[in-house]
Design a protein around this motif. Structure first.
Motif, mmCIF file in Angstrom:
data_model
loop_
_atom_site.group_PDB
_atom_site.id
_atom_site.type_symbol
_atom_site.label_atom_id
_atom_site.label_comp_id
_atom_site.label_asym_id
_atom_site.label_seq_id
_atom_site.Cartn_x
_atom_site.Cartn_y
_atom_site.Cartn_z
ATOM 1 N N VAL A 52 -3.120 5.871 2.856
ATOM 2 C CA VAL A 52 -3.735 6.351 1.621
ATOM 3 C C VAL A 52 -4.524 5.244 0.932
ATOM 4 O O VAL A 52 -5.724 5.374 0.688
ATOM 5 C CB VAL A 52 -2.672 6.898 0.650
ATOM 6 C CG1 VAL A 52 -3.303 7.283 -0.686
ATOM 7 C CG2 VAL A 52 -1.942 8.092 1.262
ATOM 8 N N ALA A 53 -3.847 4.140 0.605
ATOM 9 C CA ALA A 53 -4.508 3.068 -0.143
ATOM 10 C C ALA A 53 -3.750 1.765 0.062
ATOM 11 O O ALA A 53 -2.542 1.779 0.314
ATOM 12 C CB ALA A 53 -4.562 3.406 -1.635
ATOM 13 N N VAL A 79 -9.223 10.096 -0.308
ATOM 14 C CA VAL A 79 -8.758 9.847 -1.680
ATOM 15 C C VAL A 79 -9.683 8.921 -2.457
ATOM 16 O O VAL A 79 -9.473 8.707 -3.660
ATOM 17 C CB VAL A 79 -7.331 9.265 -1.693
ATOM 18 C CG1 VAL A 79 -6.390 10.156 -0.908
ATOM 19 C CG2 VAL A 79 -7.295 7.841 -1.164
ATOM 20 N N LYS A 80 -10.665 8.383 -1.767
ATOM 21 C CA LYS A 80 -11.580 7.447 -2.422
ATOM 22 C C LYS A 80 -12.178 8.108 -3.656
ATOM 23 O O LYS A 80 -12.499 9.286 -3.644
ATOM 24 C CB LYS A 80 -12.684 7.056 -1.432
ATOM 25 C CG LYS A 80 -13.331 5.734 -1.712
ATOM 26 C CD LYS A 80 -14.274 5.365 -0.572
ATOM 27 C CE LYS A 80 -13.540 5.025 0.685
ATOM 28 N NZ LYS A 80 -14.429 4.567 1.762
ATOM 29 N N GLY A 140 0.801 -1.211 0.000
ATOM 30 C CA GLY A 140 0.000 0.000 0.000
ATOM 31 C C GLY A 140 0.835 1.262 0.000
ATOM 32 O O GLY A 140 2.056 1.226 -0.135
ATOM 33 N N TYR A 155 -8.316 8.234 -6.346
ATOM 34 C CA TYR A 155 -7.112 7.428 -6.467
ATOM 35 C C TYR A 155 -7.483 5.978 -6.779
ATOM 36 O O TYR A 155 -8.512 5.482 -6.323
ATOM 37 C CB TYR A 155 -6.321 7.428 -5.165
ATOM 38 C CG TYR A 155 -5.599 8.699 -4.800
ATOM 39 C CD1 TYR A 155 -5.868 9.917 -5.399
ATOM 40 C CD2 TYR A 155 -4.626 8.674 -3.798
ATOM 41 C CE1 TYR A 155 -5.192 11.066 -5.034
ATOM 42 C CE2 TYR A 155 -3.935 9.806 -3.414
ATOM 43 C CZ TYR A 155 -4.224 11.008 -4.035
ATOM 44 O OH TYR A 155 -3.549 12.145 -3.668
ATOM 45 N N THR A 156 -6.586 5.303 -7.515
ATOM 46 C CA THR A 156 -6.765 3.888 -7.794
ATOM 47 C C THR A 156 -5.441 3.162 -7.593
ATOM 48 O O THR A 156 -4.429 3.541 -8.190
ATOM 49 C CB THR A 156 -7.250 3.653 -9.232
ATOM 50 O OG1 THR A 156 -8.474 4.357 -9.452
ATOM 51 C CG2 THR A 156 -7.480 2.168 -9.484
ATOM 52 N N ILE A 157 -5.473 2.130 -6.766
ATOM 53 C CA ILE A 157 -4.279 1.327 -6.540
ATOM 54 C C ILE A 157 -4.386 0.045 -7.355
ATOM 55 O O ILE A 157 -5.482 -0.518 -7.507
ATOM 56 C CB ILE A 157 -4.084 1.019 -5.038
ATOM 57 C CG1 ILE A 157 -2.729 0.366 -4.774
ATOM 58 C CG2 ILE A 157 -5.232 0.163 -4.492
ATOM 59 C CD1 ILE A 157 -2.386 0.252 -3.287
ATOM 60 N N THR A 188 -9.142 -3.994 -2.532
ATOM 61 C CA THR A 188 -8.482 -2.705 -2.320
ATOM 62 C C THR A 188 -9.164 -1.959 -1.194
ATOM 63 O O THR A 188 -10.313 -2.254 -0.826
ATOM 64 C CB THR A 188 -8.499 -1.841 -3.591
ATOM 65 O OG1 THR A 188 -9.871 -1.666 -4.011
ATOM 66 C CG2 THR A 188 -7.700 -2.478 -4.705
ATOM 67 N N TYR A 189 -8.454 -0.970 -0.684
ATOM 68 C CA TYR A 189 -8.942 -0.241 0.493
ATOM 69 C C TYR A 189 -8.355 1.158 0.428
ATOM 70 O O TYR A 189 -7.161 1.315 0.167
ATOM 71 C CB TYR A 189 -8.484 -0.988 1.737
ATOM 72 C CG TYR A 189 -8.734 -0.334 3.068
ATOM 73 C CD1 TYR A 189 -7.712 -0.256 4.013
ATOM 74 C CD2 TYR A 189 -9.985 0.173 3.400
ATOM 75 C CE1 TYR A 189 -7.930 0.324 5.246
ATOM 76 C CE2 TYR A 189 -10.203 0.753 4.638
ATOM 77 C CZ TYR A 189 -9.171 0.819 5.554
ATOM 78 O OH TYR A 189 -9.390 1.397 6.772
ATOM 79 N N TYR A 190 -9.205 2.172 0.651
ATOM 80 C CA TYR A 190 -8.774 3.560 0.498
ATOM 81 C C TYR A 190 -9.149 4.407 1.706
ATOM 82 O O TYR A 190 -10.173 4.174 2.348
ATOM 83 C CB TYR A 190 -9.433 4.183 -0.734
ATOM 84 C CG TYR A 190 -9.067 3.522 -2.044
ATOM 85 C CD1 TYR A 190 -9.842 2.488 -2.569
ATOM 86 C CD2 TYR A 190 -7.949 3.932 -2.765
ATOM 87 C CE1 TYR A 190 -9.502 1.879 -3.770
ATOM 88 C CE2 TYR A 190 -7.606 3.335 -3.973
ATOM 89 C CZ TYR A 190 -8.382 2.306 -4.458
ATOM 90 O OH TYR A 190 -8.046 1.712 -5.647
ATOM 91 N N LEU A 247 -0.083 3.673 -8.086
ATOM 92 C CA LEU A 247 -1.130 4.511 -7.515
ATOM 93 C C LEU A 247 -1.454 5.595 -8.533
ATOM 94 O O LEU A 247 -0.653 6.514 -8.736
ATOM 95 C CB LEU A 247 -0.684 5.139 -6.194
ATOM 96 C CG LEU A 247 -1.766 5.923 -5.457
ATOM 97 C CD1 LEU A 247 -2.857 4.971 -4.951
ATOM 98 C CD2 LEU A 247 -1.175 6.709 -4.289
#
Length: 134
Positions: free
Chosen positions: A51-52, A67-68, A35, A71-73, A61-63, A84
């Motif tokens: 953050v993520a 940033v939800k 993460g 952002y995309t991890i 995934t978890y945010y 990220l």
């Protein structure tokens, strides 16, 4: 020993996008939950914030709420790398972004250590600076 190296930080105007990457070496990381955390350059270590996060196989995934949606991890286990993607950046997103990893996290509690300042993480990168101007 695991080594994590971040890249992709830089300077961007508000509303812009950046994509961070974290490449691991020393061990194959496909059994690690990984993460991102961030820390304002002017703040102390204990003020680092989550953050993520992404599970070992990328299935979960978890945010952080802040940033939800923006952002995309993601991860590529063949390349021992996570990413990220950061969109619609805001000045308050300015920080040093750190990659972190922890092994052996499975099941419904896989993300339990991705909280607060990340003291439950086993490995850290040295960080990459993201600066967002208003």
């Amino acid at each position: 020993q695991v080594r994590l190296v971040e890249s992709g930080g830089g300077f961007v105007q508000a509303g812009g996008s950046l994509k961070l990457s974290c490449e691991g070496s020393g061990r194959i990381l496909n059994s690690f939950a990984m993460g991102w955390f961030r820390q304002d350059p002017g703040k102390e270590r204990e003020e680092r914030e989550f953050v993520a996060a992404i599970s070992w196989n990328g299935g979960s995934t978890y945010y952080a709420d802040s940033v939800k949606v923006r952002y995309t991890i993601s991860r590529d286990n063949d390349k021992n790398t996570i990413h990220l993607q950061m969109n619609r950046l805001k000045p308050e997103d300015t920080a040093v972004y750190y990659c972190a990893a922890t092994p052996g996290r499975y099941g419904s509690s896989w993300s339990s250590q991705f909280v607060g300042a990340g003291y439950g993480m086993d490995y850290w990168g040295k960080g990459t600076l993201v600066t967002v101007s208003s």
